[in-house]
Design a protein around this motif. Structure first.
Motif, PDB file in Angstrom:
ATOM      1  N   PRO A   1       0.814  -1.210   0.000  1.00 40.33           N
ATOM      2  CA  PRO A   1       0.000   0.000   0.000  1.00 40.33           C
ATOM      3  C   PRO A   1       0.849   1.262   0.000  1.00 40.33           C
ATOM      4  N   ALA A   2       0.196   2.377  -0.264  1.00 39.75           N
ATOM      5  CA  ALA A   2       0.852   3.694  -0.219  1.00 39.75           C
ATOM      6  C   ALA A   2       0.471   4.399   1.074  1.00 39.75           C
ATOM      7  N   PHE A   3       1.419   5.165   1.624  1.00 38.83           N
ATOM      8  CA  PHE A   3       1.187   5.949   2.839  1.00 38.83           C
ATOM      9  C   PHE A   3       1.526   7.416   2.571  1.00 38.83           C
ATOM     10  N   ILE A   4       0.615   8.285   2.948  1.00 38.43           N
ATOM     11  CA  ILE A   4       0.858   9.728   2.947  1.00 38.43           C
ATOM     12  C   ILE A   4       0.774  10.156   4.400  1.00 38.43           C
ATOM     13  N   LYS A   5       1.900  10.580   4.967  1.00 40.22           N
ATOM     14  CA  LYS A   5       2.020  10.644   6.418  1.00 40.22           C
ATOM     15  C   LYS A   5       2.569  12.003   6.848  1.00 40.22           C
ATOM     16  N   GLY A   6       1.861  12.659   7.769  1.00 42.81           N
ATOM     17  CA  GLY A   6       2.330  13.915   8.326  1.00 42.81           C
ATOM     18  C   GLY A   6       3.112  13.695   9.608  1.00 42.81           C
ATOM     19  N   PHE A   7       4.085  14.587   9.847  1.00 40.71           N
ATOM     20  CA  PHE A   7       4.913  14.496  11.047  1.00 40.71           C
ATOM     21  C   PHE A   7       4.871  15.838  11.783  1.00 40.71           C
ATOM     22  N   GLY A   8       4.761  15.771  13.096  1.00 45.03           N
ATOM     23  CA  GLY A   8       4.832  16.987  13.897  1.00 45.03           C
ATOM     24  C   GLY A   8       3.649  17.915  13.730  1.00 45.03           C
TER      25      GLY A   8
ATOM     26  N   GLY B   1      -8.727  10.484  -5.832  1.00 46.75           N
ATOM     27  CA  GLY B   1      -9.367   9.485  -6.668  1.00 46.75           C
ATOM     28  C   GLY B   1     -10.114  10.044  -7.856  1.00 46.75           C
ATOM     29  N   ARG B   2      -9.665  11.194  -8.377  1.00 41.90           N
ATOM     30  CA  ARG B   2     -10.366  11.738  -9.547  1.00 41.90           C
ATOM     31  C   ARG B   2     -10.329  10.739 -10.702  1.00 41.90           C
ATOM     32  N   THR B   3      -9.216  10.032 -10.873  1.00 40.46           N
ATOM     33  CA  THR B   3      -9.152   8.969 -11.885  1.00 40.46           C
ATOM     34  C   THR B   3      -9.195   7.597 -11.229  1.00 40.46           C
ATOM     35  N   ASP B   4      -8.372   7.378 -10.195  1.00 38.95           N
ATOM     36  CA  ASP B   4      -8.343   6.079  -9.527  1.00 38.95           C
ATOM     37  C   ASP B   4      -7.524   6.228  -8.242  1.00 38.95           C
ATOM     38  N   LEU B   5      -8.012   5.643  -7.151  1.00 33.91           N
ATOM     39  CA  LEU B   5      -7.238   5.618  -5.909  1.00 33.91           C
ATOM     40  C   LEU B   5      -7.507   4.300  -5.213  1.00 33.91           C
ATOM     41  N   ARG B   6      -6.427   3.643  -4.786  1.00 32.39           N
ATOM     42  CA  ARG B   6      -6.589   2.336  -4.152  1.00 32.39           C
ATOM     43  C   ARG B   6      -5.464   2.084  -3.156  1.00 32.39           C
ATOM     44  N   TYR B   7      -5.767   1.304  -2.141  1.00 35.37           N
ATOM     45  CA  TYR B   7      -4.800   0.856  -1.141  1.00 35.37           C
ATOM     46  C   TYR B   7      -3.870   1.987  -0.693  1.00 35.37           C
ATOM     47  N   THR B   8      -4.503   3.055  -0.204  1.00 30.72           N
ATOM     48  CA  THR B   8      -3.759   4.238   0.235  1.00 30.72           C
ATOM     49  C   THR B   8      -4.244   4.660   1.614  1.00 30.72           C
ATOM     50  N   ILE B   9      -3.300   5.005   2.488  1.00 31.27           N
ATOM     51  CA  ILE B   9      -3.603   5.471   3.843  1.00 31.27           C
ATOM     52  C   ILE B   9      -3.040   6.876   4.013  1.00 31.27           C
TER      53      ILE B   9
ATOM     54  N   THR C   1     -13.468  11.333  -4.457  1.00 31.98           N
ATOM     55  CA  THR C   1     -14.445  11.418  -5.533  1.00 31.98           C
ATOM     56  C   THR C   1     -13.812  10.908  -6.819  1.00 31.98           C
ATOM     57  N   GLY C   2     -14.608  10.713  -7.827  1.00 28.85           N
ATOM     58  CA  GLY C   2     -14.103  10.177  -9.087  1.00 28.85           C
ATOM     59  C   GLY C   2     -14.889   8.948  -9.496  1.00 28.85           C
ATOM     60  N   LEU C   3     -14.283   8.127 -10.346  1.00 24.24           N
ATOM     61  CA  LEU C   3     -14.967   6.943 -10.867  1.00 24.24           C
ATOM     62  C   LEU C   3     -14.609   5.670 -10.122  1.00 24.24           C
ATOM     63  N   THR C   4     -13.369   5.585  -9.607  1.00 22.65           N
ATOM     64  CA  THR C   4     -12.932   4.352  -8.951  1.00 22.65           C
ATOM     65  C   THR C   4     -12.110   4.686  -7.719  1.00 22.65           C
ATOM     66  N   ALA C   5     -12.527   4.185  -6.576  1.00 21.16           N
ATOM     67  CA  ALA C   5     -11.728   4.289  -5.356  1.00 21.16           C
ATOM     68  C   ALA C   5     -12.088   3.118  -4.460  1.00 21.16           C
ATOM     69  N   HIS C   6     -11.059   2.489  -3.920  1.00 12.27           N
ATOM     70  CA  HIS C   6     -11.314   1.399  -2.982  1.00 12.27           C
ATOM     71  C   HIS C   6     -10.105   1.187  -2.099  1.00 12.27           C
ATOM     72  N   HIS C   7     -10.356   0.679  -0.911  1.00 15.57           N
ATOM     73  CA  HIS C   7      -9.315   0.433   0.086  1.00 15.57           C
ATOM     74  C   HIS C   7      -8.498   1.707   0.343  1.00 15.57           C
ATOM     75  N   VAL C   8      -9.239   2.711   0.813  1.00 20.70           N
ATOM     76  CA  VAL C   8      -8.657   4.004   1.163  1.00 20.70           C
ATOM     77  C   VAL C   8      -8.987   4.279   2.622  1.00 20.70           C
ATOM     78  N   CYS C   9      -8.000   4.721   3.380  1.00 18.47           N
ATOM     79  CA  CYS C   9      -8.209   5.011   4.798  1.00 18.47           C
ATOM     80  C   CYS C   9      -7.658   6.386   5.144  1.00 18.47           C
ATOM     81  N   ILE C  10      -8.454   7.187   5.842  1.00 23.21           N
ATOM     82  CA  ILE C  10      -8.002   8.451   6.423  1.00 23.21           C
ATOM     83  C   ILE C  10      -8.031   8.266   7.935  1.00 23.21           C
ATOM     84  N   ARG C  11      -6.879   8.356   8.573  1.00 20.79           N
ATOM     85  CA  ARG C  11      -6.828   8.054  10.001  1.00 20.79           C
ATOM     86  C   ARG C  11      -5.906   9.024  10.744  1.00 20.79           C
ATOM     87  N   ASN C  12      -6.232   9.238  12.017  1.00 22.23           N
ATOM     88  CA  ASN C  12      -5.397  10.055  12.906  1.00 22.23           C
ATOM     89  C   ASN C  12      -5.127  11.441  12.325  1.00 22.23           C
ATOM     90  N   CYS C  13      -6.119  12.000  11.661  1.00 24.79           N
ATOM     91  CA  CYS C  13      -6.014  13.350  11.108  1.00 24.79           C
ATOM     92  C   CYS C  13      -6.949  14.296  11.864  1.00 24.79           C
TER      93      CYS C  13
END
Length: 579
Positions: free
Chosen positions: A122-129, A151-159, A173-185
C-alpha cells in the motif's frame, strides 16, 4: 442482500502490526486501514531520491522543488499539485504549514495506472509533527473552496494519516476508489463538509475507512439563522443515478464537535437505497453540532453501534436537537447500543416519502438519559421536546427493542403511520415540562396519531417532582394516568409493568422487577441471518441472557462475582526433637 465485505483473513502489507483493536458490536472489521503500518524509509534515503516516495519539508533551508521527490538531506519544498502514488509509496510531509492560494482543487491524489498500490504494497501519505495543510488567507478572503480531491481517476490501497487540514475539505471522488483510509487526522474551519466520499455518476467506490480522526468547526456551527448541511463526514451519492455504487464504508473511533450539520450523514438521494449500502458507524463521540450526531437518509444496511452523542441543544436552530435518526426511508438501518444524553431529542425518525414498502429500522439496546428541553416547542409538531423516541412520519416499520430511558421528558412519541414494535423497554422518571402550554408533563408513551403500535413487556415508572409514581400514557387523545387504566382503555401494553426498575445508571439491581421479565425479540436472529454476527449483548457488552430469562431494558442483570477469601494457612505444628 448479503453482507459484502473483504475477507477478514486476507493478506495485507508485510509490515502489518499486531493490534488489540476490536470492532464495535455488530460491525465487521474492515479488511484494510486500521492496523497497517507505514513501511521503512527507502534504502536510497537520506541522501538520494527514491522514485515514488516523497520527502517534503518547507522549513528545511535546503528544500527545493528542483527535486522531483526529495529526500531527508535535500527535501522537496512543496506538495505536488497532483500527487501520484505507486506500490509501496511513502510520502513524508514535515514542517509546514502548507497554505495554497489555489481557489478550487489545491491538491489531487491518485494512484499510478502502471504500478498502483496493492494490499501487499500500500501507499502511505504521512504527516509528522502536526503538519498543517490549508488555504491561504488570500484564498479565504475571496470565499474560495480550496479542497483536496482524491481518486479523480483512480485511488486504491492508500492510507493518509497524521495531517491537520485547516480550511481545506478532503474529498474522495471520481470513478474508482477502494481500500482508502483516512486516520489520525484533524480537520478544522472548513466551509463545507470536512470529509466526504462521493462517487461520480456511474462510479464505484468501496472499502473506505475513516478512523480515529478529530473533526470540528465546519463553518459557523452556532449560527441559528442558516441551516447549512456542512457535515463532519458526508457519505453520499447525492444527485447520482442508480448506476452509481458506494458500499463498505466505515467511520470508526472518531471525535466530532461544532459541525454545522451532522457529524456523519449518509445520503443516497435519488440513486436510491440499493446504491449506497453497508455503512458502519461505530464507537464515535459527537457533541455540540448544529443539527444532530449521526443521521441517515436514503441507504440500506447501515449499522450505527456504540456511539456516544451529547449536548445537541442549539436553541433557536429550527431543529429538534436529535442525537441520532433518519428520514426519507432507509432500509435495514440499525441503531445498536448507543448512548445519548443532554440532547433535545434522543432518536428522531421523520419524513419517509422516499421509503420503499417494507423498509425497516431497528433501535436495539440503546441508553437515552438526562435529556434537556428548551423553553419552546418543536417547530414541526408544536409539542414540547425531550422525547427519547420521536417517530413522526411514514410507512417505515420500526422495531424499538431493549432500550433504557431515564430522566427524560417523554418516552415514545408516535406521530407515525407505519407499524412500530415497542418491546422490552424501560422508561423511568419523566421530568416536568419547561414549556407548559401542553401540560405539566408529557407522557411515557404518546400514541395520539396512530394505533399501529404493538407494546409489550415494558417497564414504565415514575414522574419527577410528583407525588405519584404512576405511568402516563395517551392513545387517540385519551390520557391514562395508570398503566392498568391504559391497558383497559386501549387493549395495549400486554405484559407491561408499572414498578420501580431499581436502576443505578443503566444497570439493574438485584431486586429489580425487570430481571427475567422480558422476552427475546426476533431482531437478534434477523441481524445474525443478515450479517453473520451475533449481537445478543447488552449496552455494557455483556452477553444476553444471563439468568433464567431475558431482562427488560438495555442491560442484563449481572450479579457481582463473589469474593472468595483465600484459605488460611494451616497451623504449623513443630516437629518434636528426637530424644
Amino acid at each position: 442482500m448479503k453482507l459484502i465485505i473483504l475477507i477478514v483473513g486476507m493478506l495485507t502489507h508485510l509490515s502489518r502490526a499486531e493490534s488489540t483493536w476490536v470492532p464495535p458490536i455488530g460491525i465487521p472489521a474492515p479488511g484494510f486501514g486500521i492496523v497497517e503500518q507505514a513501511p521503512a524509509q527507502p534504502a536510497a534515503w537520506p541522501g538520494v531520491e527514491a522514485a515514488g516516495s516523497y520527502y517534503i519539508d518547507n522549513t528545511n533551508p535546503l528544500a527545493t522543488d528542483a527535486n522531483t521527490y526529495g529526500c531527508p538531506n535535500i527535501p522537496r519544498m512543496t506538495i505536488p499539485s497532483q500527487l501520484v502514488v505507486v506500490a509501496n509509496s511513502l510520502v513524508e510531509i514535515h514542517g509546514g504549514p502548507y497554505l495554497t492560494t489555489i481557489t478550487s482543487y489545491a491538491w489531487l491524489i491518485d494512484s499510478s495506472t502502471t504500478n498502483p498500490p496493492t494490499g501487499l504494497a500500500p501507499a502511505f501519505i504521512k504527516g509528522f509533527g502536526h503538519v498543517v495543510l490549508g488555504a491561504s488567507q488570500a484564498a479565504i478572503n475571496v470565499g474560495a473552496a480550496s479542497r483536496i480531491e482524491m481518486g479523480r481517476t483512480d485511488l486504491r490501497y492508500t492510507i493518509i494519516e497524521g495531517i491537520h487540514f485547516d480550511n481545506m475539505p478532503l474529498g474522495i471522488t471520481g470513478l474508482t476508489a477502494h481500500h482508502v483510509c483516512i486516520r489520525n487526522c484533524e480537520t478544522t474551519n472548513t466551509h463545507a463538509e470536512a470529509m466526504d466520499v462521493t462517487p461520480q455518476e456511474s462510479g464505484t467506490f468501496h472499502d473506505i475507512v475513516f478512523y480515529s480522526n478529530l473533526i470540528h468547526d465546519t463553518a459557523d456551527w452556532n449560527n441559528t439563522s442558516s441551516d447549512w448541511d456542512y457535515h463532519g463526514i458526508g457519505i453520499t451519492t447525492y444527485g447520482r443515478t442508480s448506476a452509481t455504487s458506494l458500499y463498505n464504508v466505515w467511520v470508526l473511533d472518531n471525535t466530532f464537535y461544532h459541525c454545522s450539520g451532522d457529524s456523519v450523514q449518509v445520503n443516497a438521494d435519488t440513486a436510491g437505497n440499493a446504491a449506497l449500502h453497508h455503512v458502519y458507524i461505530g464507537r464515535n463521540t459527537a457533541y455540540e453540532n448544529r443539527q444532530s450526531g449521526f443521521w441517515c437518509k436514503e441507504a440500506s444496511h447501515v449499522i450505527m453501534s456504540q456511539n456516544v452523542i451529547h449536548t445537541m441543544n442549539i436553541v433557536g436552530s429550527g431543529l429538534s436537537g436529535y442525537g441520532m435518526g433518519s428520514q426519507y426511508g432507509p432500509d435495514n438501518l440499525w441503531f445498536l447500543f448507543n448512548e445519548i444524553y443532554a440532547c433535545q431529542t434522543g432518536f428522531g425518525q421523520s419524513d419517509s416519502t422516499h421509503a420503499v414498502s417494507g423498509s425497516k429500522e431497528y433501535y436495539v439496546g440503546n441508553y437515552i438519559h438526562d435529556l434537556i428541553q428548551p423553553n419552546h416547542t418543536d417547530v414541526n409538531w408544536n409539542r414540547p421536546m425531550g422525547w427519547a423516541f420521536q417517530m413522526t412520519n411514514g410507512v417505515v416499520e420500526r422495531h424499538i427493542i431493549d432500550n433504557t430511558m431515564v430522566n427524560i421528558y417523554g418516552g415514545l412519541l408516535a406521530y407515525a403511520y407505519g407499524p412500530i414494535y415497542f418491546q422490552n423497554n424501560i422508561i423511568e422518571n419523566l421530568r416536568p415540562n419547561e414549556w407548559t402550554a401542553h401540560g405539566v408533563y408529557n407522557n411515557h408513551i404518546d400514541l395520539n396519531f396512530t394505533t399501529d403500535v404493538a407494546i409489550d413487556h415494558c417497564l414504565i415508572y415514575g414522574v419527577s417532582g410528583g407525588t405519584s409514581q404512576l405511568a402516563r400514557v395517551t392513545c387517540q387523545n385519551i390520557s391514562y394516568t395508570t398503566l392498568a387504566s391504559g391497558q383497559r382503555g386501549t387493549g395495549k401494553f400486554a405484559n407491561c409493568v408499572q414498578a420501580d426498575p431499581l436502576l443505578v445508571g443503566v444497570k439493574l439491581q438485584a431486586a429489580s422487577p425487570a430481571i427475567d421479565g422480558g422476552v427475546q425479540a426476533d431482531v437478534y436472529q434477523t441481524f445474525q441471518t443478515l450479517y453473520g454476527i451475533d449481537i445478543r449483548r447488552g449496552f455494557d457488552g455483556g452477553r444476553r441472557p444471563m439468568g433464567a430469562g431475558w431482562d427488560i431494558g438495555a442491560c442484563e442483570f449481572n450479579p457481582p462475582t463473589p469474593v472468595i477469601a483465600p484459605p488460611k494457612n494451616p497451623a504449623v505444628v513443630p516437629i518434636p526433637t528426637p530424644q
